[in-house]
Design a protein around this motif. Structure first.
Motif, PDB file in Angstrom:
ATOM      1  N   UNK A 191       0.856  -1.186   0.000  1.00 47.85           N
ATOM      2  CA  UNK A 191       0.000   0.000   0.000  1.00 47.85           C
ATOM      3  C   UNK A 191       0.889   1.230   0.000  1.00 47.85           C
ATOM      4  N   UNK A 192       0.587   2.152  -0.878  1.00 47.82           N
ATOM      5  CA  UNK A 192       1.392   3.376  -0.939  1.00 47.82           C
ATOM      6  C   UNK A 192       0.519   4.513  -1.450  1.00 47.82           C
ATOM      7  N   UNK A 193       0.659   5.660  -0.805  1.00 50.89           N
ATOM      8  CA  UNK A 193      -0.044   6.857  -1.287  1.00 50.89           C
ATOM      9  C   UNK A 193       0.975   7.974  -1.460  1.00 50.89           C
ATOM     10  N   UNK A 194       0.948   8.614  -2.620  1.00 51.51           N
ATOM     11  CA  UNK A 194       1.829   9.753  -2.876  1.00 51.51           C
ATOM     12  C   UNK A 194       0.938  10.931  -3.245  1.00 51.51           C
ATOM     13  N   UNK A 195       1.047  12.019  -2.480  1.00 47.16           N
ATOM     14  CA  UNK A 195       0.241  13.209  -2.787  1.00 47.16           C
ATOM     15  C   UNK A 195       0.884  13.995  -3.919  1.00 47.16           C
ATOM     16  N   UNK A 196       0.061  14.700  -4.674  1.00 47.66           N
ATOM     17  CA  UNK A 196       0.592  15.538  -5.736  1.00 47.66           C
ATOM     18  C   UNK A 196       1.581  16.556  -5.164  1.00 47.66           C
ATOM     19  N   UNK A 197       2.726  16.669  -5.827  1.00 50.60           N
ATOM     20  CA  UNK A 197       3.739  17.624  -5.389  1.00 50.60           C
ATOM     21  C   UNK A 197       4.746  17.062  -4.398  1.00 50.60           C
ATOM     22  N   UNK A 198       4.511  15.854  -3.891  1.00 51.24           N
ATOM     23  CA  UNK A 198       5.445  15.278  -2.921  1.00 51.24           C
ATOM     24  C   UNK A 198       6.675  14.679  -3.595  1.00 51.24           C
ATOM     25  N   UNK A 199       7.765  14.646  -2.829  1.00 53.29           N
ATOM     26  CA  UNK A 199       8.967  13.920  -3.242  1.00 53.29           C
ATOM     27  C   UNK A 199       9.080  12.718  -2.310  1.00 53.29           C
ATOM     28  N   UNK A 200       8.875  11.527  -2.865  1.00 53.25           N
ATOM     29  CA  UNK A 200       8.858  10.308  -2.062  1.00 53.25           C
ATOM     30  C   UNK A 200       9.978   9.384  -2.513  1.00 53.25           C
ATOM     31  N   UNK A 201      10.773   8.897  -1.559  1.00 57.60           N
ATOM     32  CA  UNK A 201      11.829   7.939  -1.906  1.00 57.60           C
ATOM     33  C   UNK A 201      11.467   6.554  -1.416  1.00 57.60           C
ATOM     34  N   UNK A 202      11.932   5.569  -2.180  1.00 61.52           N
ATOM     35  CA  UNK A 202      11.753   4.166  -1.805  1.00 61.52           C
ATOM     36  C   UNK A 202      13.140   3.582  -1.594  1.00 61.52           C
ATOM     37  N   UNK A 203      13.357   2.979  -0.421  1.00 59.56           N
ATOM     38  CA  UNK A 203      14.675   2.433  -0.119  1.00 59.56           C
ATOM     39  C   UNK A 203      14.510   1.011   0.400  1.00 59.56           C
ATOM     40  N   UNK A 204      15.489   0.164   0.114  1.00 61.88           N
ATOM     41  CA  UNK A 204      15.431  -1.215   0.599  1.00 61.88           C
ATOM     42  C   UNK A 204      16.496  -2.030  -0.099  1.00 61.88           C
ATOM     43  N   UNK A 205      16.773  -3.241   0.418  1.00 62.78           N
ATOM     44  CA  UNK A 205      17.837  -4.053  -0.161  1.00 62.78           C
ATOM     45  C   UNK A 205      17.525  -4.474  -1.598  1.00 62.78           C
ATOM     46  N   UNK A 206      18.550  -4.860  -2.294  1.00 62.24           N
ATOM     47  CA  UNK A 206      18.420  -5.340  -3.656  1.00 62.24           C
ATOM     48  C   UNK A 206      17.415  -6.490  -3.711  1.00 62.24           C
ATOM     49  N   UNK A 207      16.531  -6.457  -4.675  1.00 61.18           N
ATOM     50  CA  UNK A 207      15.586  -7.555  -4.854  1.00 61.18           C
ATOM     51  C   UNK A 207      14.304  -7.415  -4.038  1.00 61.18           C
ATOM     52  N   UNK A 208      14.114  -6.312  -3.334  1.00 60.77           N
ATOM     53  CA  UNK A 208      12.916  -6.175  -2.482  1.00 60.77           C
ATOM     54  C   UNK A 208      11.711  -5.663  -3.264  1.00 60.77           C
ATOM     55  N   UNK A 267      20.839  10.086   0.813  1.00 57.54           N
ATOM     56  CA  UNK A 267      20.169  10.656  -0.361  1.00 57.54           C
ATOM     57  C   UNK A 267      18.651  10.720  -0.139  1.00 57.54           C
ATOM     58  N   UNK A 268      18.108   9.639   0.414  1.00 57.18           N
ATOM     59  CA  UNK A 268      16.662   9.582   0.654  1.00 57.18           C
ATOM     60  C   UNK A 268      16.238  10.698   1.609  1.00 57.18           C
ATOM     61  N   UNK A 269      17.004  10.904   2.685  1.00 60.60           N
ATOM     62  CA  UNK A 269      16.634  11.917   3.682  1.00 60.60           C
ATOM     63  C   UNK A 269      16.732  13.320   3.099  1.00 60.60           C
ATOM     64  N   UNK A 270      17.843  13.580   2.434  1.00 57.03           N
ATOM     65  CA  UNK A 270      18.105  14.922   1.905  1.00 57.03           C
ATOM     66  C   UNK A 270      17.023  15.353   0.912  1.00 57.03           C
ATOM     67  N   UNK A 271      16.577  14.417   0.068  1.00 56.51           N
ATOM     68  CA  UNK A 271      15.684  14.782  -1.025  1.00 56.51           C
ATOM     69  C   UNK A 271      14.204  14.788  -0.630  1.00 56.51           C
ATOM     70  N   UNK A 272      13.809  13.943   0.306  1.00 53.72           N
ATOM     71  CA  UNK A 272      12.401  13.523   0.349  1.00 53.72           C
ATOM     72  C   UNK A 272      11.526  14.215   1.383  1.00 53.72           C
ATOM     73  N   UNK A 273      10.219  14.186   1.090  1.00 48.14           N
ATOM     74  CA  UNK A 273       9.197  14.511   2.079  1.00 48.14           C
ATOM     75  C   UNK A 273       8.832  13.256   2.877  1.00 48.14           C
ATOM     76  N   UNK A 274       9.036  12.100   2.221  1.00 46.11           N
ATOM     77  CA  UNK A 274       8.565  10.845   2.805  1.00 46.11           C
ATOM     78  C   UNK A 274       9.494   9.739   2.310  1.00 46.11           C
ATOM     79  N   UNK A 275       9.928   8.860   3.216  1.00 46.21           N
ATOM     80  CA  UNK A 275      10.787   7.740   2.819  1.00 46.21           C
ATOM     81  C   UNK A 275      10.054   6.431   3.119  1.00 46.21           C
ATOM     82  N   UNK A 276       9.977   5.593   2.099  1.00 45.20           N
ATOM     83  CA  UNK A 276       9.296   4.309   2.209  1.00 45.20           C
ATOM     84  C   UNK A 276      10.364   3.232   2.323  1.00 45.20           C
TER      85      UNK A 276
END
Ligand SMILES: Nc1ncnc2c1ncn2[C@@H]1O[C@H](COP(=O)(O)OP(=O)(O)O)[C@@H](O)[C@H]1O
Ligand SMILES: [Mg+2]
Length: 275
Positions: free
Chosen positions: A31-48, A213-222
């Motif tokens: 489940x994921x929701x991204x609002x218009x205008x948001x910068x959202x990053x997705x992080x996780x190990x290879x293959x996830x 990178x995820x922290x610096x750029x994002x409004x939300x990190x998944x």
């Protein structure tokens, strides 16, 4: 179905590849929701399943079950209407076109897509961005006439980013766009992406391996984990913008980095021993 004209919504998505013993659950109950205008990053190990999730949103793959909508539209419809821009890991520039030509071309050849996207309620029309202004903003103002082979990898990726912003898509999907770059180039290009995004405010979904990178750029990190690919945590990054150098070295940034590293480690430790 939870279709919203102002959100990207992924609801209970399941995606498997292969069959029988070779079956891989690339995504389960996502489940994921991204609002218009948001910068959202997705992080996780290879293959996830990060790329799989991005491809579902891009309309390049279909979920086995669950719903995916992009500002109220089906992803394949949103893709056909060029509501979606994609920046891959390796910039695919046309080798015979100049830097400026590469950034200008997509907005010239999109007339049919333009007509289609005006019919979709979730599309917000914005005038095409000026390619020269974008290229100048991203540090390539003196390289407009150069050909791709005359550019470093970092410069090529800057061109790909300017090109993605130029079409005024409703969302930009970026799949580890900086992973092939050295650390210094990467830090410079992050700052330029931030400046461009702060001006354009295009919705971005950004896949990365890098916690900072995820922290610096994002409004939300998944935060995702593997086998099956799933979302473990969603962390709001409540830091002021614009995010300039002083802020980026602050304790608040390090606290967020620690929090995300902790989540990644917990997800890793809790996973099956088959890794
Ligand atoms: N086209 C495919 N065919 C079979 N398996 C795939 C395919 N694409 C991805 N996978 C598998 O699905 C899982 C998730 O892959 P992917 O989304 O590429 O992960 P990530 O981008 O996080 O590294 C992995 O186990 C991968 O091997
Ligand atoms: Mg990937």
């Amino acid at each position: 179905m939870t279709a919203s004209p102002d959100q990207i919504v992924v609801r209970d998505a399941l995606k498997t590849y292969g069959t029988g013993a070779a079956e891989v659950t690339a995504l389960a109950h996502v489940d994921l929701t991204v609002d218009r205008g948001q910068f959202v990053s997705i992080i996780g190990p290879s293959g996830c399943g990060k790329s799989t999730l991005l491809r579902l949103v891009a309309g390049l793959e279909t979920a086995d079950s669950g719903d995916v909508t992009v500002f109220g539209a089906d992803p394949d419809q949103a893709c056909a209407a060029k509501m979606i821009g994609f920046v891959p890991q390796v910039p695919a520039l046309l080798p015979w076109l100049s830097v400026e030509g590469n950034v200008t071309l997509p907005s010239k050849v999109n007339r049919r897509a333009d007509a289609l996207r005006r019919t979709l309620p979730g599309h917000v029309h914005r005038e095409p961005a000026d390619p020269r202004a974008l290229l100048t903003k991203i540090g390539l103002g003196d390289s407009l006439a150069r050909l791709p082979h005359q550019l470093s990898g970092g410069m090529q990726q800057r061109v790909a980013i300017a090109r993605a912003f130029a079409i005024q898509a409703d969302v930009l999907l970026m799949d580890e766009p900086f992973s092939a770059l050295d650390e210094f180039t990467r830090e410079a290009i992050q700052v330029q992406l931030l400046e461009l995004w702060e001006q354009m405010r295009t919705t971005v979904v950004f896949v990365t391996h890098s916690v900072s990178e995820a922290v610096v750029l994002s409004d939300k990190v998944v935060v995702m984990s593997a086998r099956p690919g799933r979302i473990d945590a969603v962390i709001d990054i409540d830091l002021p913008r614009p995010r300039r150098q002083g802020l980026l070295e602050s304790a608040a940034v390090h606290d967020y980095e620690d929090l995300i590293r902790g989540r990644l480690q917990t997800a890793w430790a809790a996973g099956p021993a088959t890794r």
